[in-house]
Enzyme design. Structure first.
Site, PDB file in Angstrom:
ATOM      1  CG  ASP A  92      -2.207  -0.744   1.016  1.00  0.00           C
ATOM      2  OD1 ASP A  92      -2.337  -1.370  -0.052  1.00  0.00           O
ATOM      3  OD2 ASP A  92      -3.068  -0.716   1.908  1.00  0.00           O
ATOM      4  CG  HIS A 134      -6.490   5.354   5.417  1.00  0.00           C
ATOM      5  ND1 HIS A 134      -7.617   5.012   6.135  1.00  0.00           N
ATOM      6  CD2 HIS A 134      -6.854   5.299   4.101  1.00  0.00           C
ATOM      7  CE1 HIS A 134      -8.611   4.747   5.283  1.00  0.00           C
ATOM      8  NE2 HIS A 134      -8.171   4.917   4.053  1.00  0.00           N
ATOM      9  N   GLY A 142      -2.578   2.790   4.182  1.00  0.00           N
ATOM     10  CA  GLY A 142      -3.600   3.062   3.159  1.00  0.00           C
ATOM     11  C   GLY A 142      -3.270   4.206   2.217  1.00  0.00           C
ATOM     12  CG  ASP A 170     -12.130   8.190   1.379  1.00  0.00           C
ATOM     13  OD1 ASP A 170     -11.290   8.807   0.698  1.00  0.00           O
ATOM     14  OD2 ASP A 170     -12.180   6.943   1.456  1.00  0.00           O
ATOM     15  CG  HIS A 172     -11.367   3.367   2.061  1.00  0.00           C
ATOM     16  ND1 HIS A 172     -11.213   3.985   0.839  1.00  0.00           N
ATOM     17  CD2 HIS A 172     -11.246   2.031   1.837  1.00  0.00           C
ATOM     18  CE1 HIS A 172     -11.005   3.067  -0.095  1.00  0.00           C
ATOM     19  NE2 HIS A 172     -11.018   1.863   0.480  1.00  0.00           N
ATOM     20  CG  ASP A 259     -12.603   6.346  -1.973  1.00  0.00           C
ATOM     21  OD1 ASP A 259     -13.429   7.100  -1.423  1.00  0.00           O
ATOM     22  OD2 ASP A 259     -11.525   6.012  -1.436  1.00  0.00           O
ATOM     23  CE1 TYR A 303      -6.702   5.796  -4.458  1.00  0.00           C
ATOM     24  CE2 TYR A 303      -8.813   5.124  -3.543  1.00  0.00           C
ATOM     25  CZ  TYR A 303      -7.564   5.679  -3.369  1.00  0.00           C
ATOM     26  OH  TYR A 303      -7.174   6.140  -2.138  1.00  0.00           O
TER      27      TYR A 303
HETATM   28 ZN   LIG Z   1     -10.856   6.007   0.420  1.00  0.00          ZN
END
Ligand SMILES: [Zn+2]
Ligand SMILES: [Zn+2]
Length: 398
Positions: A92, A134, A142, A170, A172, A259, A303
């Site tokens: 990552d 992250h 991340g 986000d 995540h 994302d 992404y």
């Molecule tokens: Zn994310």
């Protein structure tokens, strides 16, 4: 008159580059800036585009451990020495030459954004190169080396802000920012994300509400895979708005990782650019409502680097500039020609995804009622049940 929107950008930010096979391709930033330019956002009245220096060690040290910063610097000089300690040299977060400077420059961009908004040089500030949520105090994680968001928020606290609200949309969980301010009641962190059961980093549960002296200062909405516009916007409105209104922050900091989009290759939501634009618009309005427009807006994940990231963050920047772009506006042909040249495909035609056949963007507000049969509603209710009473809010009616 202060600047309407201070926007952090120059091409040096593309040096944040984990290599040609890594999903976080720096071309996403380049294409965003080119789309902003093509649509006149960078030239709009009241917009100031600024670069950033490499943040000094003392600034990084307000959040990060010295030993970790030293490790990033060593890996930056000789990437082959990074073998997984401090999260560096991993799949990552592979080490790359110049990693320290590139990452510390992002931090500087976010701190400068926070400073400009706090000191009244700009009403709003946007750093779409930032939002690296992250990164932890003592390790990379991340795709994030330094946590520009946390350093920016810490700067605000150190310069007189008493309460900062952080909203992270986000896909995540915004784990690094949450963890860094876990015990600090002055920072309300709200993360709206895909459940950790299905997605990295596997954390961010509704019952995670902050440390012993900061209960209710961490908020997590863990939503099911497959979520689309109506559920996503319903969750944001049902959780973020009442909590931020009640918290009355001095500054609103938001992270706009895109994302959540249906075409994003790393996650499992089905959100459109139209909904992402609507979320940015709602958070912008919220900043005017609760903290006199003191708003720092950041990028984050994302992404699908051609069809999604450039449009979503161009909308974000245009909203901050008070020159919003309609979703029906055609994407400029010169931008599409550039994309065609680089990627061998033309890129999107319009600034939104929804067509007249899809109908207008739609979501149901919480006041319209709670449906226990809905997985989305159960996720929202779990969060409201865990934190609303800690803020003196009613789980059904606020
Ligand atoms: Zn994310
Ligand atoms: Zn505004």
């Amino acid at each position: 008159m202060p600047t309407q929107a201070r926007v952090v950008w120059d091409t040096s930010f593309t040096r944040y580059n984990f290599g040609p096979t890594h999903p976080m391709a720096p071309v996403r930033l380049d294409l965003t800036a080119r789309l902003c330019e093509a649509l006149g956002v960078f030239d709009a009245d009241g917009v100031e585009v600024v670069g950033a220096e490499v943040a000094p060690d003392e600034l990084l040290a307000t959040v990060h451990d010295d030993a970790y910063v030293a490790a990033v610097k060593a890996a930056s000089l000789d990437p082959s020495t990074a073998e997984g300690t401090y999260g560096l040299g991993t799949e990552d977060d592979p080490a790359f030459e110049g990693m320290h400077d590139a990452s510390a420059r992002v931090v500087s961009g976010t701190v400068d954004s926070a400073r400009a908004v706090w000191e009244g040089d700009a009403e709003h500030a946007v750093n779409f190169t930032g939002g690296l949520h992250h990164a932890m105090r003592d390790k990379a994680s991340g795709f994030c080396v330094y946590n520009d968001i946390a350093v920016g928020i810490q700067w605000l606290l150190d310069h007189g802000a008493e309460r900062v609200a952080y909203v992270d949309v986000d896909v995540h969980h915004g784990d690094g920012v949450e963890r860094i301010f876990w015990d600090d009641p002055r920072v309300l962190t709200i993360s709206v994300h895909e459940t950790g059961r299905a997605l990295f980093p596997g954390t961010g549960w509704p019952t995670d509400t902050g440390g012993a002296d900061a209960e209710g200062s961490a908020v997590n909405v863990a939503l099911p895979p497959g979520l689309s516009d109506a559920g996503w916007l319903r969750a944001i409105h049902a959780v973020v708005m009442p909590l931020v209104r009640s918290f009355r922050p001095d500054v609103l900091v938001t992270q706009h990782g895109c994302d959540t989009h249906a075409e994003d290759p790393l996650a499992h939501f089905a959100v459109t650019v139209d909904a992402q634009r609507a979320a940015a618009d709602a958070l912008h309005r919220l900043s005017h409502e609760v903290c006199e427009g003191r708003w720092v807006a950041l990028g984050g994940g994302g992404y699908e680097v051609v069809d999604v990231v450039p449009r979503t963050w161009t909308h974000l920047t245009a909203i901050a500039a008070h020159a919003p772009i309609k979703t029906s506006v055609p994407v400029p042909e010169d931008w599409r020609a550039h994309v065609e040249q680089v990627f061998g495909r033309p890129g999107p035609r319009r600034m939104g995804d929804l067509t007249t056949e899809d109908g207008p963007l739609w979501w149901r507000s919480w006041e319209m009622g709670y449906d226990p049969a809905s997985e989305v509603d159960r996720a929202i209710m779990a969060t409201r049940t865990a934190v609303f009473p800690l803020h003196g809010l009613d789980i059904h009616f606020d």
